[in-house]
Design a protein around this motif. Structure first.
Motif, PDB file in Angstrom:
ATOM      1  N   ALA A 191       2.222  19.618  41.226  1.00  0.00           N
ATOM      2  CA  ALA A 191       3.405  19.194  41.980  1.00  0.00           C
ATOM      3  C   ALA A 191       3.142  17.882  42.708  1.00  0.00           C
ATOM      4  O   ALA A 191       4.025  17.003  42.774  1.00  0.00           O
ATOM      5  CB  ALA A 191       3.817  20.280  42.962  1.00  0.00           C
ATOM      6  N   ALA A 192       1.940  17.741  43.241  1.00  0.00           N
ATOM      7  CA  ALA A 192       1.593  16.507  43.961  1.00  0.00           C
ATOM      8  C   ALA A 192       1.574  15.303  43.035  1.00  0.00           C
ATOM      9  O   ALA A 192       1.741  14.159  43.496  1.00  0.00           O
ATOM     10  CB  ALA A 192       0.236  16.665  44.639  1.00  0.00           C
ATOM     11  N   LEU A 193       1.385  15.548  41.748  1.00  0.00           N
ATOM     12  CA  LEU A 193       1.371  14.470  40.756  1.00  0.00           C
ATOM     13  C   LEU A 193       2.750  14.235  40.144  1.00  0.00           C
ATOM     14  O   LEU A 193       2.896  13.439  39.216  1.00  0.00           O
ATOM     15  CB  LEU A 193       0.361  14.800  39.651  1.00  0.00           C
ATOM     16  CG  LEU A 193      -1.102  14.844  40.098  1.00  0.00           C
ATOM     17  CD1 LEU A 193      -1.972  15.459  39.008  1.00  0.00           C
ATOM     18  CD2 LEU A 193      -1.599  13.440  40.454  1.00  0.00           C
ATOM     19  N   GLY A 194       3.751  14.971  40.640  1.00  0.00           N
ATOM     20  CA  GLY A 194       5.118  14.752  40.181  1.00  0.00           C
ATOM     21  C   GLY A 194       5.595  15.680  39.084  1.00  0.00           C
ATOM     22  O   GLY A 194       6.684  15.499  38.544  1.00  0.00           O
ATOM     23  N   TRP A 195       4.781  16.675  38.746  1.00  0.00           N
ATOM     24  CA  TRP A 195       5.185  17.638  37.731  1.00  0.00           C
ATOM     25  C   TRP A 195       6.226  18.608  38.287  1.00  0.00           C
ATOM     26  O   TRP A 195       6.282  18.855  39.488  1.00  0.00           O
ATOM     27  CB  TRP A 195       3.980  18.472  37.288  1.00  0.00           C
ATOM     28  CG  TRP A 195       2.991  17.780  36.411  1.00  0.00           C
ATOM     29  CD1 TRP A 195       2.323  16.620  36.670  1.00  0.00           C
ATOM     30  CD2 TRP A 195       2.514  18.229  35.138  1.00  0.00           C
ATOM     31  NE1 TRP A 195       1.466  16.318  35.654  1.00  0.00           N
ATOM     32  CE2 TRP A 195       1.560  17.296  34.691  1.00  0.00           C
ATOM     33  CE3 TRP A 195       2.792  19.342  34.343  1.00  0.00           C
ATOM     34  CZ2 TRP A 195       0.897  17.436  33.469  1.00  0.00           C
ATOM     35  CZ3 TRP A 195       2.127  19.484  33.134  1.00  0.00           C
ATOM     36  CH2 TRP A 195       1.201  18.538  32.703  1.00  0.00           C
ATOM     37  N   GLN A 196       7.019  19.181  37.385  1.00  0.00           N
ATOM     38  CA  GLN A 196       7.790  20.367  37.722  1.00  0.00           C
ATOM     39  C   GLN A 196       6.842  21.563  37.559  1.00  0.00           C
ATOM     40  O   GLN A 196       5.965  21.548  36.689  1.00  0.00           O
ATOM     41  CB  GLN A 196       9.005  20.510  36.804  1.00  0.00           C
ATOM     42  CG  GLN A 196       9.991  19.354  36.962  1.00  0.00           C
ATOM     43  CD  GLN A 196      11.267  19.584  36.186  1.00  0.00           C
ATOM     44  OE1 GLN A 196      11.892  20.637  36.299  1.00  0.00           O
ATOM     45  NE2 GLN A 196      11.672  18.593  35.399  1.00  0.00           N
ATOM     46  N   VAL A 197       7.001  22.567  38.402  1.00  0.00           N
ATOM     47  CA  VAL A 197       6.042  23.676  38.392  1.00  0.00           C
ATOM     48  C   VAL A 197       6.748  25.017  38.507  1.00  0.00           C
ATOM     49  O   VAL A 197       7.827  25.129  39.086  1.00  0.00           O
ATOM     50  CB  VAL A 197       5.006  23.540  39.536  1.00  0.00           C
ATOM     51  CG1 VAL A 197       4.106  22.331  39.307  1.00  0.00           C
ATOM     52  CG2 VAL A 197       5.685  23.449  40.902  1.00  0.00           C
ATOM     53  N   LEU A 198       6.089  26.033  37.948  1.00  0.00           N
ATOM     54  CA  LEU A 198       6.549  27.404  38.060  1.00  0.00           C
ATOM     55  C   LEU A 198       5.311  28.248  38.347  1.00  0.00           C
ATOM     56  O   LEU A 198       4.434  28.374  37.490  1.00  0.00           O
ATOM     57  CB  LEU A 198       7.220  27.850  36.754  1.00  0.00           C
ATOM     58  CG  LEU A 198       8.055  29.141  36.752  1.00  0.00           C
ATOM     59  CD1 LEU A 198       8.860  29.249  35.455  1.00  0.00           C
ATOM     60  CD2 LEU A 198       7.224  30.402  36.941  1.00  0.00           C
TER      61      LEU A 198
END
Length: 225
Positions: free
Chosen positions: A190-197
């Protein structure tokens, strides 16, 4: 529908049974309690100044070397320990023997692929374990990419590992989704800009994934993909 273009699945704890369950199954095979084995793993890793499984997940040690060090660590702490049932130098073969995949999540990967989604596996794993875990999930012909820490010499949650996935897929972080059970990995992505689940259980993950992709993934009881 979100702006997703690529869905990455973790292996251990997502496409496999939960990690605690794997340790319990290994105890049934070997007699080694999870806390005892995990402490030995930490001892080996501490000697190298890295996280618990990094010695093999980043291929700093071969499986055989790691198994030898595990045995030494166990005998140091527990001189009378019975290791007669444990095959530590060929750990992966014994660890994965008889272990089923997490069928609902494997079915979700297949359903997404059929619906035209790009899917891959982003895993902290071990060189020598590949034949066992890949046969277990049976997704080699389904997923587009498998990015394995032991091949890259970097692992989640390190930024370099996520960058490998971006470069291989050609899909920017903001269009990539990571499904992972380890909160540290989710936060790093998330900190790298990914979407996460953040995976906590099958129903929760599949419900969220269905909402994100618009693909019907919740199947009636008894129906398989």
């Amino acid at each position: 529908m979100s702006d997703l273009k690529f869905v990455w699945f973790d292996f251990g704890g997502v496409l496999s049974p939960p990690i605690p369950a794997l340790f319990e199954q290994y105890q049934a095979k070997t007699g080694l309690a999870p806390r005892v084995l995990q402490q030995a793993m930490r001892d080996v890793a501490d000697d190298l100044g890295v996280p618990m499984l990094a010695p093999v997940e980043s291929a700093l040690l071969t499986e055989q070397e790691w198994g030898q060090r595990l045995e030494q660590a166990l005998r140091r702490r527990y001189p009378q320990i019975d290791l007669s049932r444990a095959r530590l130098q060929t750990f992966g073969e014994q660890w994965f023997a008889g272990v089923p995949a997490n069928a609902p999540l494997v079915a979700a990967v297949r359903a997404l692929k059929r619906a035209g989604w790009r899917v891959g596996i982003l895993t902290n794993n071990v060189v020598e374990w590949a034949p066992y875990w890949r046969a277990m999930v049976g997704l080699d012909e389904v997923v587009e990419l498998i990015v394995d820490s032991s091949q890259e010499r970097t692992r989640k949650p390190q930024a370099a590992f996520f960058q490998v996935a971006i470069e291989r897929s050609g899909v920017a972080a903001k269009h990539s989704l990571l499904i992972d059970d380890v909160l540290e990995n989710i936060e790093a992505a998330a900190a790298l800009g990914w979407q996460v689940l953040h995976f906590t259980d099958n129903h929760q993950a599949i419900t969220q994934l269905q909402r994100l992709t618009g693909v019907s993934l919740l199947q009636p009881v008894g129906e398989s993909a």
